[in-house]
Design a protein around this motif. Structure first.
Motif, PDB file in Angstrom:
ATOM      1  N   LYS A  67      23.130  55.286  53.140  1.00  0.00           N
ATOM      2  CA  LYS A  67      23.700  54.099  53.083  1.00  0.00           C
ATOM      3  C   LYS A  67      24.371  53.904  54.428  1.00  0.00           C
ATOM      4  O   LYS A  67      25.368  54.781  54.741  1.00  0.00           O
ATOM      5  CB  LYS A  67      24.523  53.757  51.855  1.00  0.00           C
ATOM      6  CG  LYS A  67      24.891  52.440  51.715  1.00  0.00           C
ATOM      7  CD  LYS A  67      25.347  52.197  50.215  1.00  0.00           C
ATOM      8  CE  LYS A  67      25.928  50.730  50.223  1.00  0.00           C
ATOM      9  NZ  LYS A  67      25.948  50.248  48.808  1.00  0.00           N
ATOM     10  N   LYS A  69      27.492  52.737  56.339  1.00  0.00           N
ATOM     11  CA  LYS A  69      28.840  52.371  56.280  1.00  0.00           C
ATOM     12  C   LYS A  69      29.358  52.060  57.386  1.00  0.00           C
ATOM     13  O   LYS A  69      30.461  51.286  57.613  1.00  0.00           O
ATOM     14  CB  LYS A  69      29.619  53.438  55.623  1.00  0.00           C
ATOM     15  CG  LYS A  69      29.172  53.944  54.132  1.00  0.00           C
ATOM     16  CD  LYS A  69      30.041  54.673  53.469  1.00  0.00           C
ATOM     17  CE  LYS A  69      29.397  54.936  51.897  1.00  0.00           C
ATOM     18  NZ  LYS A  69      30.475  55.677  50.986  1.00  0.00           N
ATOM     19  N   LEU A  99      19.473  46.298  58.219  1.00  0.00           N
ATOM     20  CA  LEU A  99      20.400  46.228  57.130  1.00  0.00           C
ATOM     21  C   LEU A  99      19.869  46.355  55.487  1.00  0.00           C
ATOM     22  O   LEU A  99      20.436  47.339  54.602  1.00  0.00           O
ATOM     23  CB  LEU A  99      21.040  45.154  56.909  1.00  0.00           C
ATOM     24  CG  LEU A  99      22.040  44.644  58.281  1.00  0.00           C
ATOM     25  CD1 LEU A  99      22.602  43.235  58.487  1.00  0.00           C
ATOM     26  CD2 LEU A  99      23.046  45.791  58.068  1.00  0.00           C
ATOM     27  N   ILE A 104      22.006  47.679  52.398  1.00  0.00           N
ATOM     28  CA  ILE A 104      23.070  46.745  52.452  1.00  0.00           C
ATOM     29  C   ILE A 104      22.394  45.364  51.900  1.00  0.00           C
ATOM     30  O   ILE A 104      21.514  44.815  52.731  1.00  0.00           O
ATOM     31  CB  ILE A 104      23.863  46.432  53.767  1.00  0.00           C
ATOM     32  CG1 ILE A 104      24.606  47.626  54.146  1.00  0.00           C
ATOM     33  CG2 ILE A 104      24.506  45.077  53.716  1.00  0.00           C
ATOM     34  CD1 ILE A 104      25.214  47.538  55.328  1.00  0.00           C
ATOM     35  N   TYR A 106      22.777  42.121  51.531  1.00  0.00           N
ATOM     36  CA  TYR A 106      23.553  40.958  51.825  1.00  0.00           C
ATOM     37  C   TYR A 106      23.236  39.750  51.100  1.00  0.00           C
ATOM     38  O   TYR A 106      23.852  38.671  51.474  1.00  0.00           O
ATOM     39  CB  TYR A 106      23.354  40.736  53.535  1.00  0.00           C
ATOM     40  CG  TYR A 106      21.842  40.636  53.947  1.00  0.00           C
ATOM     41  CD1 TYR A 106      21.154  39.542  53.871  1.00  0.00           C
ATOM     42  CD2 TYR A 106      21.143  41.532  54.635  1.00  0.00           C
ATOM     43  CE1 TYR A 106      19.846  39.389  54.376  1.00  0.00           C
ATOM     44  CE2 TYR A 106      19.940  41.648  54.897  1.00  0.00           C
ATOM     45  CZ  TYR A 106      19.214  40.427  54.809  1.00  0.00           C
ATOM     46  OH  TYR A 106      17.900  40.608  55.321  1.00  0.00           O
ATOM     47  N   TYR A 111      29.623  40.767  52.797  1.00  0.00           N
ATOM     48  CA  TYR A 111      30.112  42.144  53.482  1.00  0.00           C
ATOM     49  C   TYR A 111      30.835  41.658  54.740  1.00  0.00           C
ATOM     50  O   TYR A 111      30.482  40.904  55.447  1.00  0.00           O
ATOM     51  CB  TYR A 111      28.872  43.117  53.762  1.00  0.00           C
ATOM     52  CG  TYR A 111      28.177  43.797  52.733  1.00  0.00           C
ATOM     53  CD1 TYR A 111      28.673  45.131  52.253  1.00  0.00           C
ATOM     54  CD2 TYR A 111      27.232  43.060  52.170  1.00  0.00           C
ATOM     55  CE1 TYR A 111      27.964  45.758  51.286  1.00  0.00           C
ATOM     56  CE2 TYR A 111      26.605  43.907  50.901  1.00  0.00           C
ATOM     57  CZ  TYR A 111      26.881  45.240  50.526  1.00  0.00           C
ATOM     58  OH  TYR A 111      26.399  45.759  49.712  1.00  0.00           O
ATOM     59  N   ILE A 130      31.824  48.717  57.632  1.00  0.00           N
ATOM     60  CA  ILE A 130      31.307  47.645  56.770  1.00  0.00           C
ATOM     61  C   ILE A 130      31.858  48.050  55.552  1.00  0.00           C
ATOM     62  O   ILE A 130      31.851  48.969  55.219  1.00  0.00           O
ATOM     63  CB  ILE A 130      29.730  47.656  57.108  1.00  0.00           C
ATOM     64  CG1 ILE A 130      29.216  47.367  58.033  1.00  0.00           C
ATOM     65  CG2 ILE A 130      29.153  46.830  55.924  1.00  0.00           C
ATOM     66  CD1 ILE A 130      27.808  47.317  58.560  1.00  0.00           C
ATOM     67  N   ALA A 132      32.122  45.865  51.382  1.00  0.00           N
ATOM     68  CA  ALA A 132      31.772  44.969  50.640  1.00  0.00           C
ATOM     69  C   ALA A 132      32.963  44.093  50.617  1.00  0.00           C
ATOM     70  O   ALA A 132      34.187  44.762  50.054  1.00  0.00           O
ATOM     71  CB  ALA A 132      31.248  45.299  49.219  1.00  0.00           C
TER      72      ALA A 132
END
Length: 158
Positions: A67, A69, A99, A104, A106, A111, A130, A132
């Motif tokens: 993931k 970050k 992404l 992510i 979106y 975000y 990044i 949330a």
């Protein structure tokens, strides 16, 4: 009588010491749009010192992480690099597929990121942390009810 060593004070020593409160300057921020673009407001571009018309970036993330970050933008002169595009009041970097592959989503959640400058192999780089965005929950109103009173159905109960 022997003379004593006496320490005398000055009026300056009687003044309280006031420490100046230096508020740390917050890092420049931006967000990820619903279309999967990393959006840099104009103020963020100015703070980071990016020339949006001439700068291209290599985009990367932490090795071995599933993931995303942190997203790293390293300025480069390569033609196969990502270019910043002017959108509305700011600038954006289209990274829809990257992404989504990085976990992510979106489209479902908003975000934001905080940008910082670092050096990578002699080139200027930007680290985007990044996270949330947590929506602010509205506290329910517990005061006196305002407005018209709701009509009660007296004839419906018969």
């Amino acid at each position: 009588m022997a003379s004593k060593d006496i320490r005398f004070f000055s009026p300056k020593e009687n003044q309280p010491i006031i420490k100046e409160k230096v508020q740390p300057k917050s890092l420049p921020t931006g967000y990820i749009s619903n279309a999967g673009k990393i959006v840099f407001p104009s103020s963020t571009i100015e703070e980071l010192g990016i020339d949006p018309e001439n700068t291209k970036f290599r985009v990367g993330t932490d090795q071995g992480k599933r993931k995303i970050k942190n997203l790293y933008l390293i300025s480069t002169d390569l033609e196969s690099a990502f270019a910043i595009v002017r959108t509305g009041r700011g600038y954006s970097l289209p990274l829809e597929v990257i992404l989504l592959k990085g976990g992510i989503d979106y489209t479902a959640q908003k975000y934001t990121f905080m940008a910082s400058i670092f050096s990578h192999e002699g080139a200027v780089g930007y680290a985007l942390a990044i996270s949330a965005e947590t929506p602010v929950e509205k506290v329910p109103y517990t005061g006196k009810p305002r407005g018209r009173k709701p009509k009660t159905r007296q004839g419906a109960s018969e």
